[in-house]
Design a protein around this motif. Structure first.
Motif, PDB file in Angstrom:
ATOM      1  N   GLU A  36     -58.710  42.716  -1.468  1.00 42.27           N
ATOM      2  CA  GLU A  36     -58.853  42.793  -0.007  1.00 42.27           C
ATOM      3  C   GLU A  36     -57.556  43.303   0.622  1.00 42.27           C
ATOM      4  O   GLU A  36     -57.576  44.140   1.532  1.00 42.27           O
ATOM      5  N   ALA A  37     -56.418  42.798   0.115  1.00 40.99           N
ATOM      6  CA  ALA A  37     -55.124  43.269   0.621  1.00 40.99           C
ATOM      7  C   ALA A  37     -54.954  44.763   0.367  1.00 40.99           C
ATOM      8  O   ALA A  37     -54.508  45.514   1.241  1.00 40.99           O
ATOM      9  N   LEU A  38     -55.326  45.189  -0.835  1.00 37.71           N
ATOM     10  CA  LEU A  38     -55.193  46.594  -1.204  1.00 37.71           C
ATOM     11  C   LEU A  38     -56.058  47.484  -0.318  1.00 37.71           C
ATOM     12  O   LEU A  38     -55.637  48.571   0.104  1.00 37.71           O
ATOM     13  N   ARG A  39     -57.265  47.031  -0.003  1.00 35.56           N
ATOM     14  CA  ARG A  39     -58.173  47.795   0.860  1.00 35.56           C
ATOM     15  C   ARG A  39     -57.530  48.021   2.232  1.00 35.56           C
ATOM     16  O   ARG A  39     -57.529  49.154   2.760  1.00 35.56           O
ATOM     17  N   ILE A  40     -56.965  46.949   2.802  1.00 39.75           N
ATOM     18  CA  ILE A  40     -56.331  47.049   4.124  1.00 39.75           C
ATOM     19  C   ILE A  40     -55.091  47.939   4.062  1.00 39.75           C
ATOM     20  O   ILE A  40     -54.881  48.800   4.924  1.00 39.75           O
TER      21      ILE A  40
END
Length: 199
Positions: A36-40
């Protein structure tokens, strides 16, 4: 929805939490937070940002812990291409574990050259190390290093020691650990986690 600074702060929190979960062995939740962090981060600062690379490294470490070595190497190689040369050590360790000696030595040698550069040693000293000369060079550089930068200097020496250990240069590795330990003890005291890592 357009993402902004607030979303990036959330991503940073998720990434930090994922790192803690990875260290505790809670890989499934850690991976969920990382992704999720990587997506953002990819949507806000892009793939080539250092903070995106840090999250990708965490994903690689989770894969490594789970012995999903091919996925780990893919993540680490992406990080290396973004300047995270230290991760060549991790790739070398994986290749060693898989019995791929040539690839392992190549990666570990590259990690060693990175460490040599960080410590301002010459390449020839990396190939044919002399313990007395190595200690003298460490001491000279220590005297030239400001007090606020000493911990970073000690961490570089400890990293170099870990590379040398994997290259089976055990005496030289022990000298790196001994020298860096003196700095860590002076800064942190004798009961800090870094001391345990060195021991």
């Amino acid at each position: 929805k357009k993402l902004g600074a607030f979303d990036l702060n959330i991503a940073s929190t998720l990434s930090n939490l994922a790192h803690i979960l990875q260290l505790r062995g809670n890989w499934a939740t850690g991976m969920k937070h990382c992704k999720e962090a990587l997506r953002i981060q990819r949507m806000t600062v892009g793939d080539d940002s250092p903070i995106t690379t840090e999250t990708l490294e965490c994903i690689g470490r989770i894969h490594m812990d789970k012995r999903e070595f091919e996925s780990a190497i893919q993540c680490f190689n992406q990080c290396i291409s973004q300047g995270k040369s230290k991760l060549q050590r991790e790739c070398g360790v994986i290749y060693q574990f898989r019995g791929e000696s040539f690839k392992a030595r190549n990666m570990l040698t590259q990690a060693g050259l990175y460490a040599v550069h960080q410590l301002s040693l010459s390449v020839s000293q990396s190939d044919d190390l002399d313990l007395v000369h190595l200690t003298t060079k460490f001491q000279e550089r220590k005297q030239q290093t400001s007090n606020k930068d000493l911990l970073g200097y000690a961490e570089n020496i400890m990293f170099y020691g870990s590379v040398l250990m994997n290259l089976e240069k055990f005496s030289e590795a022990l000298e790196c650990f001994r020298f860096s330990n003196v700095i860590f003890q002076a800064k942190y005291g004798s009961d800090h986690l870094t001391i345990s890592e060195n021991l």
